[in-house]
Design a protein around this motif. Structure first.
Motif, short mmCIF file in Angstrom:
data_model
loop_
_atom_site.label_atom_id
_atom_site.label_comp_id
_atom_site.label_asym_id
_atom_site.label_seq_id
_atom_site.Cartn_x
_atom_site.Cartn_y
_atom_site.Cartn_z
N PRO A 8 0.80 -1.23 0.00
CA PRO A 8 0.00 0.00 0.00
C PRO A 8 0.83 1.28 0.00
O PRO A 8 0.31 2.36 -0.28
CB PRO A 8 -0.81 -0.11 1.30
CG PRO A 8 0.04 -0.95 2.20
CD PRO A 8 0.78 -1.90 1.31
N VAL A 9 2.13 1.17 0.32
CA VAL A 9 2.96 2.38 0.43
C VAL A 9 3.02 3.08 -0.93
O VAL A 9 3.28 2.46 -1.96
CB VAL A 9 4.38 2.03 0.93
CG1 VAL A 9 5.26 3.28 0.97
CG2 VAL A 9 4.30 1.40 2.32
N VAL B 32 2.81 5.38 5.39
CA VAL B 32 1.65 6.00 4.74
C VAL B 32 1.13 7.19 5.56
O VAL B 32 0.29 7.94 5.08
CB VAL B 32 0.48 5.00 4.50
CG1 VAL B 32 0.94 3.78 3.74
CG2 VAL B 32 -0.22 4.63 5.79
N ARG B 33 1.65 7.37 6.77
CA ARG B 33 1.17 8.49 7.59
C ARG B 33 1.69 9.81 7.03
O ARG B 33 2.84 9.91 6.62
CB ARG B 33 1.67 8.31 9.03
CG ARG B 33 1.14 9.39 9.96
CD ARG B 33 1.77 9.34 11.34
NE ARG B 33 1.21 10.36 12.20
CZ ARG B 33 1.72 10.72 13.38
NH1 ARG B 33 2.82 10.12 13.83
NH2 ARG B 33 1.16 11.66 14.11
N THR B 34 0.82 10.79 7.01
CA THR B 34 1.23 12.15 6.64
C THR B 34 0.91 13.09 7.80
O THR B 34 -0.13 12.94 8.46
CB THR B 34 0.55 12.64 5.35
OG1 THR B 34 0.97 13.99 5.11
CG2 THR B 34 -0.97 12.62 5.43
N LEU B 35 1.80 14.04 8.04
CA LEU B 35 1.56 15.04 9.08
C LEU B 35 0.86 16.26 8.49
O LEU B 35 0.49 17.19 9.22
CB LEU B 35 2.88 15.44 9.74
CG LEU B 35 3.63 14.30 10.43
CD1 LEU B 35 4.95 14.78 11.00
CD2 LEU B 35 2.79 13.66 11.52
N ASN B 36 0.68 16.25 7.16
CA ASN B 36 0.01 17.36 6.48
C ASN B 36 -1.40 16.91 6.06
O ASN B 36 -1.57 16.21 5.07
CB ASN B 36 0.82 17.77 5.24
CG ASN B 36 0.11 18.86 4.44
OD1 ASN B 36 -0.91 19.40 4.88
ND2 ASN B 36 0.64 19.18 3.28
N GLN C 233 -3.16 -5.24 4.86
CA GLN C 233 -4.40 -5.58 4.12
C GLN C 233 -5.47 -4.52 4.35
O GLN C 233 -6.26 -4.22 3.45
CB GLN C 233 -4.92 -6.97 4.54
CG GLN C 233 -3.94 -8.12 4.30
CD GLN C 233 -3.38 -8.18 2.89
OE1 GLN C 233 -4.01 -7.77 1.92
NE2 GLN C 233 -2.17 -8.69 2.76
N VAL C 234 -5.50 -3.93 5.57
CA VAL C 234 -6.45 -2.84 5.83
C VAL C 234 -6.11 -1.65 4.92
O VAL C 234 -6.98 -1.07 4.27
CB VAL C 234 -6.41 -2.40 7.31
CG1 VAL C 234 -7.24 -1.13 7.53
CG2 VAL C 234 -6.92 -3.51 8.22
N LEU C 235 -4.82 -1.31 4.87
CA LEU C 235 -4.40 -0.18 4.02
C LEU C 235 -4.69 -0.47 2.54
O LEU C 235 -5.11 0.42 1.80
CB LEU C 235 -2.91 0.11 4.22
CG LEU C 235 -2.50 0.62 5.61
CD1 LEU C 235 -1.00 0.92 5.64
CD2 LEU C 235 -3.29 1.85 6.02
#
Length: 383
Positions: free
Chosen positions: A13-14, A59-63, A346-348
């Motif tokens: 997913p990345v 996959v986390r974004t701080l924006n 799998q969730v992502l």
């Protein structure tokens, strides 16, 4: 060519989505866990581990302006009885409170009323927040979550507690505990059909008609004396090893698709015999359940022996070969640290497959769809 279930298990997913994680006061998550650390090991612990995973995920974004999805970390199943069963009675108020917080402190909820937000709600009947089916149906999904994507362990077609857009996940089963019981792969499978667990909920349903929709009671009444069936309420210390010696493992899920037995069967290569009409199984768009399991209608339980003994040996071998695939096992687990292809991924992948969002999710100026005062009066009290 269309992908079939199984082809997408190893998707990465990345790079396909970005998730913004709301920072909530610790009373919604960490403080609740501090009060009862048992929440880390019960079958609904995915809500905690998913939060931890996302905090350090690529996959986390701080924006938030570049986010595809928004995640609200609320631990709604961490209020446990002395026996370790989750009490969902405060969950609706807690979830409403969290949504009020994000909608008044950030602009993103109000743009879509949650249509680009996802919530992990791994309780018996998901966001209906009740453990009795009748009451859960009566309550329905929390009105404020009607537009959000729900990640939940409950999955049954045409049920008010399952939205079409939901992502169904496996229950949490401690990976280290199972890995500690692995026996050599070539150990002969000397047990034909295996099951350990309750057949009746003696306290609430002694007749067995309600518990697991009667599927477990029917298994016991029909096969307790059948030598092909190794079934009992006793839970031996060799439980995991025995599963690895069994050809078929019964999964009489009834209304409880979150049963860890399904996870255990896949991990130990025991062909799951799924007795649950209309069930929606975990990651059904990625795991080829029809190919690895055997589905038996609830009404056909009395014929289980005939059904299972008539399956050709080459088909049994094919199912066993598919179950031996490490990616199949990986997809059912929430390991720490996370590993490629595991349940977190799998969730992502499920969220990535829903992108891009349709423009229709964005509300026009002044438009409102959700009713903030809908639902039981008790849910409207401050949390």
């Amino acid at each position: 060519m269309l992908c079939s279930a199984g082809d997408v298990l190893e998707d990465d997913p990345v790079g396909r989505l970005k998730v913004f994680v709301y920072e909530l006061p610790s009373k919604y998550n960490k403080k609740i866990l501090q009060k009862d650390p048992r929440c880390l090991t019960h079958m609904f612990a995915a809500e905690i581990y998913m939060h931890r995973f996302l905090l350090s995920s690529p996959v986390r974004t701080l924006n938030p302006e570049e986010a595809d999805w928004f995640y609200t970390p609320v631990y709604t199943t961490c209020d446990l009885t002395p026996n370790g069963l989750p009490l969902p009675f405060k969950s609706p108020r807690m979830m409403r409170s969290a949504i009020q917080l994000i909608s008044s402190n950030w602009p993103y909820w109000n743009r879509t009323e949650g249509a680009d937000h996802f919530f992990v709600v791994p309780h018996d009947f998901g966001a209906c927040f009740h453990y009795q089916e009748e009451k859960a149906i009566e309550r329905g999904i929390l009105p404020l979550l009607q537009r959000a994507t729900l990640v939940q362990t409950f999955g049954q077609q045409n049920h008010v507690c399952l939205k079409e857009s939901s992502i169904t996940i496996p229950p949490y089963a401690p990976p280290q505990k199972m890995q500690a019981h692995l026996i050599p792969e070539r150990t002969p499978r000397s047990i034909f059909v295996y099951f350990r667990g309750l057949f009746y909920d003696v306290g609430n349903d002694p007749e067995g008609g309600y518990y697991a929709r009667g599927a477990r009671a029917a298994v016991w009444e029909n096969f307790k004396d059948n030598p092909l069936f190794d079934i009992s309420t006793e839970h031996p210390t060799t439980y995991y090893e025995d599963m690895q010696r069994a050809v078929f493992c019964l999964c009489p899920l009834g209304w409880a698709p979150w049963s860890p037995r399904l996870v255990e069967a896949v991990i130990f290569g025991c062909i799951p015999v799924i007795i649950a009409d209309d069930i929606v199984l975990p990651f059904a768009d990625a795991i080829p359940w029809e190919e690895i399991g055997v589905f038996v209608a609830e009404k056909d339980v009395p014929n289980l022996d005939t059904i299972l003994t008539s399956i050709p040996s080459d088909l049994i071998l094919r199912k066993q070969r598919l179950l031996a695939n490490p990616s199949m096992k990986q997809a059912m687990l929430f390991p720490q640290p996370a590993q490629p292809g595991d349940a977190f991924h799998q969730v992502l992948n499920g969220l990535a497959r829903k992108l891009p969002h349709d423009k229709s999710i964005y509300l026009k100026s002044g438009e409102k769809i959700l009713n903030w005062t809908a639902g039981p009066v008790g849910d409207l009290k401050p949390w």
